[in-house]
Design a protein around this motif. Structure first.
Motif, PDB file in Angstrom:
ATOM      1  N   ILE A 251       0.730  -0.984   0.014  1.00  0.00           N
ATOM      2  CA  ILE A 251       0.121   0.045  -0.113  1.00  0.00           C
ATOM      3  C   ILE A 251       0.933   1.015   0.255  1.00  0.00           C
ATOM      4  O   ILE A 251       0.364   2.306  -0.596  1.00  0.00           O
ATOM      5  N   ARG A 252       1.999   0.984   0.818  1.00  0.00           N
ATOM      6  CA  ARG A 252       3.067   2.084   0.990  1.00  0.00           C
ATOM      7  C   ARG A 252       3.145   3.167  -0.831  1.00  0.00           C
ATOM      8  O   ARG A 252       3.469   4.096  -0.687  1.00  0.00           O
ATOM      9  N   ASP A 253       4.057   2.013  -1.680  1.00  0.00           N
ATOM     10  CA  ASP A 253       4.799   2.001  -2.304  1.00  0.00           C
ATOM     11  C   ASP A 253       3.608   2.676  -3.337  1.00  0.00           C
ATOM     12  O   ASP A 253       4.101   3.360  -4.393  1.00  0.00           O
ATOM     13  N   HIS A 254       2.421   1.785  -4.079  1.00  0.00           N
ATOM     14  CA  HIS A 254       1.307   2.796  -4.781  1.00  0.00           C
ATOM     15  C   HIS A 254       0.776   4.173  -4.236  1.00  0.00           C
ATOM     16  O   HIS A 254       0.925   4.681  -5.241  1.00  0.00           O
ATOM     17  N   LEU A 255       1.236   4.296  -3.159  1.00  0.00           N
ATOM     18  CA  LEU A 255       0.926   5.459  -2.151  1.00  0.00           C
ATOM     19  C   LEU A 255       1.870   6.727  -2.389  1.00  0.00           C
ATOM     20  O   LEU A 255       1.368   7.381  -3.420  1.00  0.00           O
TER      21      LEU A 255
END
Length: 328
Positions: free
Chosen positions: A78-82
């Motif tokens: 999720i953090r990478d996509h964000l």
């Protein structure tokens, strides 16, 4: 079929277990795969592949199984996509993304990824011992065992079951057994234990493959340490580790039981039935003797006839349907 861990609950002696009603209640709450934006799903499944009902009944025993499926969506994904989305917005719109907008973007990204996430499946099996008044759960994790009880309460309210309370606390009894160098009744000391100092930030001593009657064990107890886990062998038939939470971990059914079960027959149904009945009888006797070794149930749970009442007609129906691992 053999349980690997055991948490057990006391059933209310006034609660009548109607096998047919319980089977119908479980059938109305079947397991369904986790889909859409759900993080998890759980429901009742057949205890074995060759069965066609969520409740397996033999004699005074009723076996059931709760399956759970969880979505696996690591925070790092999720953090990478964000981070990628934030970089895109800042590059295209030449502005900084604020905190509230980041939270909204994170929620949107999670919703987008969740339907495509991998799933992890687990199963918790248990059986009701109507004669002795126990619910036996194949789990050494309190939250999983209590969740199964909660699901049973939802399926068949009120389903009164509670953790057993014994006259002697397990840690006090285990400490006394180590101090005296022997366990009571049909139990004998095995070769491992865990001792803790009761003071804040106290020392913890874990002993494995050691003679528990050795002087060094008594020396630890003399300095104030108490047993929180203790390896025991019951009647040379079952080896386990007893915890101060009254759980049985690392259950091992020894060769004599394995051989008894294997002689029941070659087909799956016969072997399953024989193994289940043998395991249930042995665990029932073990738990009864263990509770007695701990002074019996306390007054609030003790009764003249502790076994729950079988609903009329269900006894005959039930008869006809026919390792070294981490401490936790």
């Amino acid at each position: 079929m053999w349980f690997k861990q055991l948490s057990f609950f006391r059933l209310d002696e006034n609660f009548a277990i109607d096998g047919d009603k319980l089977a119908d209640a479980l059938a109305t709450r079947p397991f369904q795969h986790c889909s859409g934006l759900d993080w998890f799903s759980e429901g009742w499944v057949t205890p074995a592949g060759h069965l066609d009902s969520p409740l397996y009944q033999q004699r005074n025993y009723r076996l059931l199984s709760l399956r759970r499926e969880d979505k696996v969506l690591p925070a790092g994904v999720i953090r990478d996509h964000l981070d990628s989305k934030i970089s895109q917005i800042e590059a295209e719109e030449l502005r900084k993304v604020g905190r509230k907008e980041k939270l909204a973007l994170k929620e949107q990204i999670t919703d987008d990824l969740l339907p495509r996430a991998f799933t992890r499946s687990s199963r918790t099996t248990a059986y009701l011992d109507s004669q002795r008044g126990w619910l036996m759960v194949d789990s050494g994790t309190a939250s999983k065992a209590e969740n199964l009880v909660s699901q049973l309460r939802e399926a068949l309210p009120p389903f009164p079951a509670a953790l057993p309370r014994t006259a002697l606390s397990p840690h006090a009894a285990m400490t006394d057994w180590l101090a005296s160098g022997e366990a009571p009744g049909g139990f004998e000391l095995d070769a491992e234990c865990e001792l803790k100092d009761g003071s804040e930030n106290g020392a913890v001593v874990r002993c494995t493959r050691i003679d528990l009657t050795a002087d060094e064990i008594r020396q630890h107890i003399a300095t104030g340490k108490q047993a929180t886990r203790l390896g025991l062998i019951w009647r040379e038939r079952i080896r386990f580790v007893l915890t101060d939470q009254l759980q049985l971990k690392r259950l091992q059914f020894l060769d004599v039981l394995q051989e008894e079960a294997s002689q029941a027959g070659d087909d799956m149904a016969s072997l399953f039935e024989a193994t289940f009945l043998l395991m249930a009888e042995e665990l029932g006797e073990l738990v009864d003797e263990l509770v007695m070794a701990l002074g019996g149930l306390d007054d609030s749970q003790r009764a003249a006839n502790p076994a729950p009442v079988l609903a009329a007609g269900n006894s005959d129906a039930a008869s006809s349907n026919s390792d070294d691992v981490p401490w936790d």
